[in-house]
Design a protein around this motif. Structure first.
Motif, PDB file in Angstrom:
ATOM      1  N   GLY A 117       0.800  -1.219   0.000  1.00  0.00           N
ATOM      2  CA  GLY A 117       0.000   0.000   0.000  1.00  0.00           C
ATOM      3  C   GLY A 117       0.829   1.262   0.000  1.00  0.00           C
ATOM      4  O   GLY A 117       0.942   1.915   1.032  1.00  0.00           O
ATOM      5  N   VAL A 144      -2.999   1.288  -3.558  1.00  0.00           N
ATOM      6  CA  VAL A 144      -3.872   0.841  -2.456  1.00  0.00           C
ATOM      7  C   VAL A 144      -3.691  -0.646  -2.205  1.00  0.00           C
ATOM      8  O   VAL A 144      -3.646  -1.440  -3.137  1.00  0.00           O
ATOM      9  CB  VAL A 144      -5.364   1.096  -2.792  1.00  0.00           C
ATOM     10  N   ASP A 204      -5.956  -3.259  -0.172  1.00  0.00           N
ATOM     11  CA  ASP A 204      -7.266  -3.381   0.483  1.00  0.00           C
ATOM     12  C   ASP A 204      -7.393  -4.787   1.037  1.00  0.00           C
ATOM     13  O   ASP A 204      -7.538  -5.747   0.297  1.00  0.00           O
ATOM     14  CB  ASP A 204      -8.358  -3.089  -0.542  1.00  0.00           C
TER      15      ASP A 204
END
Length: 181
Positions: free
Chosen positions: A37, A74, A76
């Motif tokens: 990330g 990102v 997640d």
């Protein structure tokens, strides 16, 4: 210009059943992560695909971030994350998913653009582990993915697969003067 082990700019870890996070009109750019990330790392210890939206990003730009492992923009991990009107562009990862790495799912992309993300020198926008609970609605994605509008890497503005996104000129728009008292 931030750097961290996970989540170069934003690290979210939720264990409370009622916790929710909203990021509105944010810019997450030029950050690095030594693991996962480069821009945002979202972790949900109580993951359940039937939970309501736990993390919502609206009108956000996630760009020019990098990480040493997975999810240049990102990572997640188990949220019911929603990206509304977001641009996830020009992020890089060394291992998997230049743009977004989805580990457990519940992720939804609405009216968003995912383009120009890379691993090494290869285009790589998103990696979804086991194709879990991911939805694309009116979302343009550089590489082909089921449910998304496909964008070409050239982005020349010449044809339907090559949209050109350009900012308005200084002369564009209308000036509005506040006449209320």
């Amino acid at each position: 210009l931030n750097s961290a082990t996970n989540g170069g700019a934003v690290y979210v870890n939720i264990s409370d059943q009622n916790a929710n996070i909203t990021l509105d009109r944010c810019v997450i750019s030029n950050n690095t992560s030594r693991k996962n990330g480069g821009g945002l790392y979202a972790n949900d210890e109580r993951w359940n695909p039937n939970d309501p939206e736990n993390v919502v990003l609206t009108q956000c730009l996630i760009g020019n971030n990098a990480c040493a492992n997975n999810g240049g923009g990102v990572y997640d991990r188990g949220y019911n994350t929603t990206f509304r009107n977001c641009n996830i562009v020009r992020n890089a990862a060394a291992s998997h998913a230049g743009g977004i790495y989805v580990e457990r799912g519940g992720t939804m992309f609405l009216n968003s653009i995912i383009w120009g993300n890379k691993i090494a020198s290869e285009h790589n926008q998103i990696e979804i582990e086991n194709n879990r609970y991911v939805t694309f609605r009116n979302t343009a994605l550089q590489d082909s993915y089921s449910g998304a509008i496909t964008l070409q890497a050239e982005n020349s503005g010449d044809g339907i697969g090559y949209p050109m996104f350009a900012g308005p000129t200084a002369e564009a728009g209308v000036d509005i003067t506040n006449t209320i008292g």
